[in-house]
Design a protein around this motif. Structure first.
Motif: not given
Length: 167
Positions: A140-144, A147-158
């Motif tokens: 799910d992370l890699y597929a975007g 989401v964070d608490r605000t509902g914004a997609p978490v950027q995949c920074q591994i």
């Protein structure tokens, strides 16, 4: 002219017996080693080894010496296959078979052996479910889709440390 041989029409094929080992098995030795290997997915070598170490009772032989397995052998092989899928060791399978040969007085011992194996399977299932959750999250992370608490997609920074920690 010789009388025609009587052929039982109620006998199930080797594959049918192995895939659905129910009821009282027919004890007629009639299945070849190649039929049993094809039905069970075991090699002929493994079938001979199972017989040699005692997981199977001595298998009947045709006039020419070829092994002939009965439905009871297929029932045993199907059960042994299930035990192997649980991760049971060959040594414990041999213990179980030995107890079964000794009869009803070993029911409690057999039950305890199977209960212990069941607990190991349950623990493996828990471990696999946790592993599946990690995989689902990473996918799910890699597929975007994370989401964070605000509902914004978490950027995949591994980061290497994060990867190692989550595995």
């Amino acid at each position: 002219m010789a009388a025609p041989a009587y052929v039982r029409s109620d006998l199930r094929s080797c594959a049918e017996v192995f895939n659905r080992p129910v009821g009282e098995p027919d004890r007629t030795p009639r299945h070849t080693i190649s039929e049993v290997a094809a039905a069970s997915g075991l090699t002929a070598h493994t079938l001979r080894w199972y017989e040699r170490i005692g997981l199977l009772d001595p298998v009947d032989r045709a006039v020419g010496g070829q092994r002939r397995y009965c439905d009871g052998d297929l029932h045993r092989l199907a059960f042994l296959g299930r035990l192997r899928l649980t991760g049971m060791s060959v040594a414990d399978m041999l213990k179980y078979v030995d107890m079964a040969r000794r009869g009803e007085q070993t029911y409690d011992e057999r039950r305890r052996l199977l209960e212990a194996q069941r607990e190991e399977v349950r623990q493996r299932i828990v471990d696999l479910q946790a592993t599946l959750a990690v995989l689902d999250y990473k996918i799910d992370l890699y597929a975007g889709k994370v989401v964070d608490r605000t509902g914004a997609p978490v950027q995949c920074q591994i980061h290497r440390a994060e990867e190692e920690q989550s595995v």
